[in-house]
Design an enzyme around this catalytic site. Structure first.
Site, PDB file in Angstrom:
ATOM      1  N   TYR A   7      -2.100   0.582  10.110  1.00 40.02           N
ATOM      2  CA  TYR A   7      -2.028  -0.058   8.791  1.00 40.02           C
ATOM      3  C   TYR A   7      -0.743   0.338   8.070  1.00 40.02           C
ATOM      4  O   TYR A   7      -0.030  -0.519   7.531  1.00 40.02           O
ATOM      5  CB  TYR A   7      -3.251   0.352   7.979  1.00 40.02           C
ATOM      6  CG  TYR A   7      -3.303  -0.203   6.575  1.00 40.02           C
ATOM      7  CD1 TYR A   7      -3.561  -1.547   6.351  1.00 40.02           C
ATOM      8  CD2 TYR A   7      -3.117   0.629   5.480  1.00 40.02           C
ATOM      9  CE1 TYR A   7      -3.616  -2.062   5.070  1.00 40.02           C
ATOM     10  CE2 TYR A   7      -3.183   0.127   4.186  1.00 40.02           C
ATOM     11  CZ  TYR A   7      -3.427  -1.211   3.978  1.00 40.02           C
ATOM     12  OH  TYR A   7      -3.480  -1.716   2.704  1.00 40.02           O
ATOM     13  N   SER A  65       0.837  -1.197   0.000  1.00 41.93           N
ATOM     14  CA  SER A  65       0.000   0.000   0.000  1.00 41.93           C
ATOM     15  C   SER A  65       0.872   1.247   0.000  1.00 41.93           C
ATOM     16  O   SER A  65       1.953   1.254   0.616  1.00 41.93           O
ATOM     17  CB  SER A  65      -0.912   0.017   1.219  1.00 41.93           C
ATOM     18  OG  SER A  65      -1.543   1.280   1.356  1.00 41.93           O
TER      19      SER A  65
END
Length: 407
Positions: free
Chosen positions: A237, A224
């Site tokens: 995250y 990501s």
């Protein structure tokens, strides 16, 4: 004085400023010796300036660059060279929904022998894969945070492969257990992200790596941009993905002598489960409010936490439902004779990384805030300090008094 400089000069000045400023930003952020890097960039800047002054007028340079880009694009109009998929086996984690489910179906249609892991063998995703894919596809129940299940998946895969190695390992399984500022994020969420996104992926990679080395194959990891850039409210995250990115980049160096190619795919915003589920956000919000210490909740304010939840919901609802850019990147990483180290799957990522790399932190941080979560509320304690909470309270009391007078 300003009339002495025409538009091409200002274009040139802007380009040089961006690149020199980006170099200075990287030097200052590295905390390393700036001497050699600074000298190299200053030398390059002087060289560009001399070429500009003596050889290439500004407009001519722009035309030349455009012509080169056109010729390059025309030379690549044909389909990129691709290796055959038939006879190659690929192991994919996290195929219940999202990228993994879409990739398993597409890779099966190309002729791969697909080993797809799911959390629930009787779930909708598993049933869809069984219904739509060929008999070559093998479904395996695997929670990547459970070493015993990972080891069992290895034994089952070996039993079907025989002497054949594993051409591709696609690390897709991941979670995003996040709903607010780092201080508001529960430690359980930090641990959950690290357990799945980092430790689970490392466990699967180390377990299946001997099979991949045997085939001189590929490792493809879905990561990501949050692992590279400080997206607000994604600390847990992003931290797990940052660890994953470093692990993957290290593997890329170490496995090169073995003939194993390692690629990372960085998707933009896509509508994947459970983030597209309205109930999921409500449950996360409720759990957070119940778990926060009262003093911390008082400092931030319940309205502040609720706004963050609403912004996450809105962002997820407007995410891209078409997974094809990510799936296409997976295919390219598996079948290209010379796969890229990184694939940017989705619109807007090139601009985001350009701003992050070459602009000051004040600009890149502001850009991320506007692009991701456009918060309007400050934490309650800051509102009190600035007098906003007091003003709002006075306004509410005045409004209530006017209503009483009207009655």
């Amino acid at each position: 004085m300003m009339d002495d400089y025409n538009l091409p000069f200002w274009i040139y000045l802007a380009v040089v400023t961006v690149f020199v400023g980006g170099a200075m930003k990287k030097v200052l952020a590295s905390h390393l010796s700036a001497g050699p890097t600074l000298v190299a960039w200053l030398g390059a800047t002087v060289l560009v300036e001399r070429l500009w002054a003596f050889c290439l007028p500004a407009m001519l340079l722009l035309v030349l660059l455009a012509l080169m880009a056109f010729v390059y694009s025309r030379s690549r109009t044909g389909p990129p060279p691709s290796l055959p998929a038939q006879g190659k086996a690929v192991f994919i984690t996290g195929c219940d929904t999202g990228f993994g489910n879409a990739a398993a179906k597409h890779l099966d249609s190309l002729g791969f022998d697909v080993f797809a892991t799911v959390l629930n063998l009787t779930g909708d995703g598993a049933r869809e894969l069984q219904r739509r894919c060929s008999s070559r596809l093998t479904l395996l129940q695997v929670d990547i945070t459970q070493p015993q299940q990972v080891q069992q998946a290895l034994l089952d895969t070996k039993a079907k492969l025989g002497l054949q190695g594993l051409w591709g390992l696609v690390n897709n399984a991941g979670v995003c257990a996040n709903l607010g500022d780092a201080e508001l994020t529960l430690m359980s969420n930090f641990r959950s992200c690290m357990e799945v996104n980092f430790f689970g992926t490392v466990s699967v990679t180390k377990t299946f790596l001997p099979l991949v080395r045997q085939a001189r194959g590929r490792i493809v990891t879905i990561s990501s941009p949050a692992g590279d850039q400080p997206f607000p409210c994604l600390a847990a995250y992003g931290a797990s993905k940052a660890a994953l990115n470093l692990f993957t980049n290290t593997l890329r160096h170490e496995l090169d002598p073995w003939g194993v190619q390692v690629s990372t795919i960085l998707p933009s915003s896509y509508k994947t489960a459970p983030s597209s589920n309205h109930t999921y956000w409500e449950q996360q919000h409720k759990q957070l409010l119940q778990s926060l210490p009262p003093a911390l909740l008082e400092d931030y304010g319940e309205d502040y936490v609720t706004e963050t939840k609403t912004l996450f919901q809105s962002f997820a609802e407007h995410a891209n439902p078409d997974f094809s850019p990510v799936v296409d990147s997976i295919v390219q990483a598996l079948l290209s004779p010379q796969p890229q180290a990184r694939y940017y799957a989705g619109p807007g990522l090139s601009l985001t990384y350009f701003i992050h790399s070459y602009f000051p932190f004040s600009i890149s941080d502001r850009y991320l805030k506007r692009m991701f979560l456009k918060k309007t509320l400050m934490p309650r304690a800051l509102r009190k300090q600035s007098g906003l909470e007091v003003d709002l309270g006075l306004d509410n009391r005045n409004n209530n008094e006017e209503k009483l007078q009207q009655l």
